[in-house]
Design an enzyme around this catalytic site. Sequence first.
Site, short mmCIF file in Angstrom:
data_model
loop_
_atom_site.label_atom_id
_atom_site.label_comp_id
_atom_site.label_asym_id
_atom_site.label_seq_id
_atom_site.Cartn_x
_atom_site.Cartn_y
_atom_site.Cartn_z
N ARG A 1 1.09 -1.28 -0.06
CA ARG A 1 -0.03 0.14 0.10
C ARG A 1 0.93 1.19 0.01
NH1 ARG A 1 -3.61 -2.78 -1.53
NH2 ARG A 1 -5.46 -3.02 -0.66
N ASP B 1 4.14 -0.45 -7.20
CA ASP B 1 2.93 -0.53 -7.77
C ASP B 1 1.86 0.34 -6.95
OD1 ASP B 1 1.39 -2.35 -9.59
OD2 ASP B 1 0.50 -3.01 -7.61
N GLU C 1 -2.52 7.61 -4.59
CA GLU C 1 -2.78 6.94 -6.11
C GLU C 1 -4.41 7.13 -6.38
OE1 GLU C 1 -1.83 2.75 -5.12
OE2 GLU C 1 -3.83 2.35 -5.32
N HIS D 1 -0.86 -0.14 -9.81
CA HIS D 1 -1.52 -1.18 -8.75
C HIS D 1 -2.23 -2.16 -9.66
CE1 HIS D 1 -3.77 -1.17 -4.80
NE2 HIS D 1 -3.55 -2.55 -5.27
P1 NAD Z 1 -1.56 -11.10 5.14
O1 NAD Z 1 -2.49 -10.56 6.08
O2 NAD Z 1 -1.41 -12.43 4.71
O3 NAD Z 1 0.08 -10.71 5.39
C1 NAD Z 1 0.34 -9.70 6.14
C2 NAD Z 1 1.74 -9.81 6.90
O4 NAD Z 1 2.08 -8.53 7.31
C3 NAD Z 1 1.16 -10.74 8.30
O5 NAD Z 1 2.07 -11.80 8.40
C4 NAD Z 1 1.24 -9.69 9.42
O6 NAD Z 1 1.99 -10.33 10.25
C5 NAD Z 1 2.82 -8.73 8.53
N1 NAD Z 1 2.67 -7.53 9.45
C6 NAD Z 1 1.91 -6.82 10.22
N2 NAD Z 1 2.44 -5.59 10.48
C7 NAD Z 1 3.77 -5.53 10.25
C8 NAD Z 1 4.73 -4.76 10.32
N3 NAD Z 1 4.66 -3.87 11.17
N4 NAD Z 1 6.09 -5.20 9.99
C9 NAD Z 1 6.01 -6.24 9.29
N5 NAD Z 1 5.15 -7.20 9.04
C10 NAD Z 1 4.00 -6.88 9.47
O7 NAD Z 1 -1.66 -10.15 3.77
P2 NAD Z 1 -1.26 -10.43 2.15
O8 NAD Z 1 -2.18 -11.22 1.69
O9 NAD Z 1 0.06 -10.99 2.13
O10 NAD Z 1 -1.34 -9.11 1.69
C11 NAD Z 1 -0.25 -8.08 2.19
C12 NAD Z 1 -0.63 -6.69 1.79
O11 NAD Z 1 -0.37 -6.52 0.22
C13 NAD Z 1 -2.07 -6.33 1.83
O12 NAD Z 1 -2.35 -5.84 3.07
C14 NAD Z 1 -2.55 -5.30 0.79
O13 NAD Z 1 -2.35 -3.99 1.45
C15 NAD Z 1 -1.35 -5.63 -0.24
N6 NAD Z 1 -1.81 -6.06 -1.75
C16 NAD Z 1 -1.58 -5.35 -2.79
C17 NAD Z 1 -1.96 -5.98 -3.90
C18 NAD Z 1 -1.76 -5.18 -5.19
O14 NAD Z 1 -2.24 -5.54 -6.35
N7 NAD Z 1 -0.68 -4.42 -5.30
C19 NAD Z 1 -2.79 -6.97 -4.02
C20 NAD Z 1 -3.16 -7.65 -2.70
C21 NAD Z 1 -2.77 -7.17 -1.56
#
Ligand code: NAD
Length: 333
Positions: free
Chosen positions: A233, A257, A262, A294
């Site tokens: 994000r 991305d 955005e 994105h």
């Molecule tokens: P997820 O919930 O499976 O994993 C997130 C991880 O981040 C967890 O293991 C959590 O413990 C960890 N975390 C929380 N706070 C943290 C910190 N301060 N430092 C380090 N790690 C921390 O989520 P996911 O499915 O892996 O997705 C991750 C992120 O990717 C989503 O929150 C979303 O914002 C983003 N995303 C982007 C796109 C895109 O198209 N660019 C698509 C899907 C998701």
Amino acid sequence: MQVAVFSTKPYDRAFLQAANRARATPHRLVFLEPRLSAETALLADGAAAVCLFVNDLADAPVLERLAAQGVRFVALRCAGFNNVDLAAASRLGIRIARVPAYSPESVAEHTVAMMLALNRRIHRAHARVREGNFALDGLLGFDMKGRTVGLIGTGRIGAALARILAGFGCRVLAHDPRPDAALPVEFVTLEELLAQSHIISIHCPLTPATRHLIDARAVARMRPGVMLVNTSRGAIVDTRAAIEGLKSGRIGLLGLDVYEEEGDLFFEDLSGQVLQDDVFARLLTFPNVLITAHQAFFTEDALAAIAETTLGNLDAFARDGRGMHEVSVEKLA
Ligand code: NAD
């Protein structure tokens, strides 16, 4: 059930309609092009549920308007839920559901595409060759094998990326408050990750605690010439700090991305307009910055899975009064 689908693009419509047609009791999906905001909330009139994407705004005033119109359910067609005020939703009796996992590989693979493109300057090479310039100066890359990659967040996407990078022969460091011992990574503190990584990739959610996690202080702790990639994000990175890091050379390569502002740019064709965002315009001037709008999630596999889970959430709410994959302040507490 009538569902107002905000921020609809042709691809959303195609995948959501296909999933809806396959249901025993299809919903009445009303496709709306605008983003949800205080100004557009009225468009949900008559709907019991709204279906939202990453840049739709569901803050307290918007949720209040939706509640007054009879909306009781928000089906997010994404994993992140930073754009929803969960406390306000709980107070107003609006339930929120999301798509927790659709295809972590879609995002992990796009992240690798950005890493390799930046490393081997594919974006510049492509432009050069089309101009008849076959010189290699300025395109020098490095082997991924043996390099240290630091992953901030090893949830579904971070874990998928860790597995791919292990295949490249990278040394993978990771920082996550909930470390998973089964992953092929070495868990370290954020400070150690910043100091040791040749490549840093962000995969934690955007929360108050992670907003501007990568600020000027964090950039100053990185290896000189580091590659920073953010496919999570936008607001996790302080863009101004990243720009200063690029100018000083501390950040050698930057792949984005996502971008903190955005919402006014991405997913739209603005090619005929004057760009009003001077910070974003500055980013575009750097030869060592690669930006995609994105699109990390944008594979046919991911869109099909997103549509199926979103319709599943809507089915469950219509049947039982609750979504399959709900998020709430109570659950996060
Ligand atoms: P997820 O919930 O499976 O994993 C997130 C991880 O981040 C967890 O293991 C959590 O413990 C960890 N975390 C929380 N706070 C943290 C910190 N301060 N430092 C380090 N790690 C921390 O989520 P996911 O499915 O892996 O997705 C991750 C992120 O990717 C989503 O929150 C979303 O914002 C983003 N995303 C982007 C796109 C895109 O198209 N660019 C698509 C899907 C998701």
